[in-house]
Design a protein around this motif. Structure first.
Motif, PDB file in Angstrom:
ATOM      1  N   UNK A   1      -6.018   3.574   8.414  1.00  0.00           N
ATOM      2  CA  UNK A   1      -4.683   4.090   8.696  1.00  0.00           C
ATOM      3  C   UNK A   1      -4.604   5.580   8.360  1.00  0.00           C
ATOM      4  N   UNK A   2      -5.114   5.972   7.190  1.00  0.00           N
ATOM      5  CA  UNK A   2      -5.075   7.378   6.787  1.00  0.00           C
ATOM      6  C   UNK A   2      -5.869   8.247   7.757  1.00  0.00           C
TER       7      UNK A   2
ATOM      8  N   UNK B   1       0.118  13.573   2.508  1.00  0.00           N
ATOM      9  CA  UNK B   1       1.394  13.162   1.938  1.00  0.00           C
ATOM     10  C   UNK B   1       1.512  11.631   1.918  1.00  0.00           C
ATOM     11  N   UNK B   2       0.989  10.997   2.952  1.00  0.00           N
ATOM     12  CA  UNK B   2       0.996   9.531   2.991  1.00  0.00           C
ATOM     13  C   UNK B   2       0.109   8.973   1.880  1.00  0.00           C
ATOM     14  N   UNK B   3      -1.026   9.605   1.644  1.00  0.00           N
ATOM     15  CA  UNK B   3      -1.923   9.208   0.550  1.00  0.00           C
ATOM     16  C   UNK B   3      -1.186   9.276  -0.790  1.00  0.00           C
ATOM     17  N   UNK B   4      -0.450  10.359  -1.002  1.00  0.00           N
ATOM     18  CA  UNK B   4       0.299  10.519  -2.257  1.00  0.00           C
ATOM     19  C   UNK B   4       1.382   9.454  -2.395  1.00  0.00           C
TER      20      UNK B   4
ATOM     21  N   UNK C   1      -7.726   3.659  -5.276  1.00  0.00           N
ATOM     22  CA  UNK C   1      -8.447   4.110  -6.466  1.00  0.00           C
ATOM     23  C   UNK C   1      -9.701   4.908  -6.128  1.00  0.00           C
ATOM     24  N   UNK C   2     -10.413   4.517  -5.089  1.00  0.00           N
ATOM     25  CA  UNK C   2     -11.653   5.212  -4.744  1.00  0.00           C
ATOM     26  C   UNK C   2     -11.543   5.950  -3.405  1.00  0.00           C
ATOM     27  N   UNK C   3     -10.317   6.138  -2.938  1.00  0.00           N
ATOM     28  CA  UNK C   3     -10.128   6.840  -1.663  1.00  0.00           C
ATOM     29  C   UNK C   3      -9.548   8.223  -1.934  1.00  0.00           C
ATOM     30  N   UNK C   4     -10.288   9.259  -1.601  1.00  0.00           N
ATOM     31  CA  UNK C   4      -9.802  10.625  -1.773  1.00  0.00           C
ATOM     32  C   UNK C   4      -8.791  10.959  -0.679  1.00  0.00           C
ATOM     33  N   UNK C   5      -8.053  12.050  -0.906  1.00  0.00           N
ATOM     34  CA  UNK C   5      -7.143  12.520   0.140  1.00  0.00           C
ATOM     35  C   UNK C   5      -7.951  12.778   1.409  1.00  0.00           C
TER      36      UNK C   5
END
Length: 254
Positions: free
Chosen positions: A2-3, A16-19, A40-44
């Motif tokens: 999705x990201x 912004x969605x990640x945050x 937890x293990x997904x960077x921006x």
């Protein structure tokens, strides 16, 4: 997945969605609704380059000269963004209930910092607001910001199309309304406004947490004087007549 899909449309939007998701899953993790935080293990998903764009005086003058060709919302928001140095999103969601034109103060009960912020209004800003009709609880009402069938917020939320027109008419380029905020902050430094006061005006945290806890002075009058100086400086740039201050005749001691 999705990201990454969102990143293809807009890198900043994906970040912004990640945050948002990072915050969203915290209570779920605390209440043991989930066993692990999904991010937890997904960077921006995208790298953001910090902008340092400020507008030159000639660009400000060029932009100002075409604002009267716009509708009232983008016209007045652009002017107020320069006059006040406030975040464009907070200007767009300004409510009449939070504006005291007699006292010349705009109170931001909610904002990015989650701290009540007082913005003294220059005579130029008050003039703009007095010209607007109070037909809604919002200072900048809009019925056109509906996305994919969602209900509109009731106030204007986007200046993208207006900005395109401003750029075309003024032959300026590569700027956003957030850059106007940075430009105002830079102008404050240019005209000699103290850095700490300028940071308070744009609602940045100043001092340590201990200092913030014990110093409850709001610096309202100091900010008022600084913002009036800023507005007068902008008026000189765009060729407007600077409001004359009240002249008080002093008696001699003799």
């Amino acid at each position: 997945d999705m990201l990454n899909d969102v990143r293809k449309r807009g890198p900043v939007e994906a970040n912004r969605l990640h945050s948002l998701l990072s915050v969203l899953f915290k209570p779920a993790l605390a209440k043991r609704w989930v066993e692990a935080h999904p991010l937890q293990w997904i960077d921006k998903p995208a790298k953001e380059d910090s902008r340092d764009r400020i507008l030159e005086d000639c660009e400000i003058a060029a932009i100002w000269s075409v604002l009267d060709e716009l509708r009232s919302n983008p016209r007045d928001l652009t002017k107020l963004a320069l006059y006040t140095g406030q975040r464009i999103g907070e200007l767009q969601s300004m409510r009449w209930a939070d504006v005291d034109l007699d006292a010349g103060v705009w109170t931001q009960p909610t904002n990015k910092t989650n701290v009540v912020h007082l913005v003294p209004l220059s005579t130029q800003a008050i003039e703009i607001l007095k010209e607007r009709e109070q037909v809604s609880k919002w200072v900048f009402p809009s019925k056109h910001n509906t996305t994919r069938g969602a209900k509109t917020s009731g106030h204007t939320t986007s200046l993208k199309e207006a900005r395109k027109r401003i750029k075309r008419l003024s032959t300026t380029d590569d700027w956003t309304h957030h850059d106007l905020r940075r430009t105002s902050r830079t102008m404050m430094a240019t005209i000699g406004i103290d850095d700490e006061l300028a940071e308070r005006i744009i609602n940045h945290s100043v001092g340590s947490k201990m200092q913030q806890t014990y110093n409850r002075h709001r610096y309202t009058e100091e900010k008022r004087g600084a913002l009036q100086r800023l507005a007068n400086h902008i008026d000189r740039i765009v060729g407007r007549e600077v409001p004359k201050g009240k002249v008080v005749k002093l008696r001699s001691a003799g």
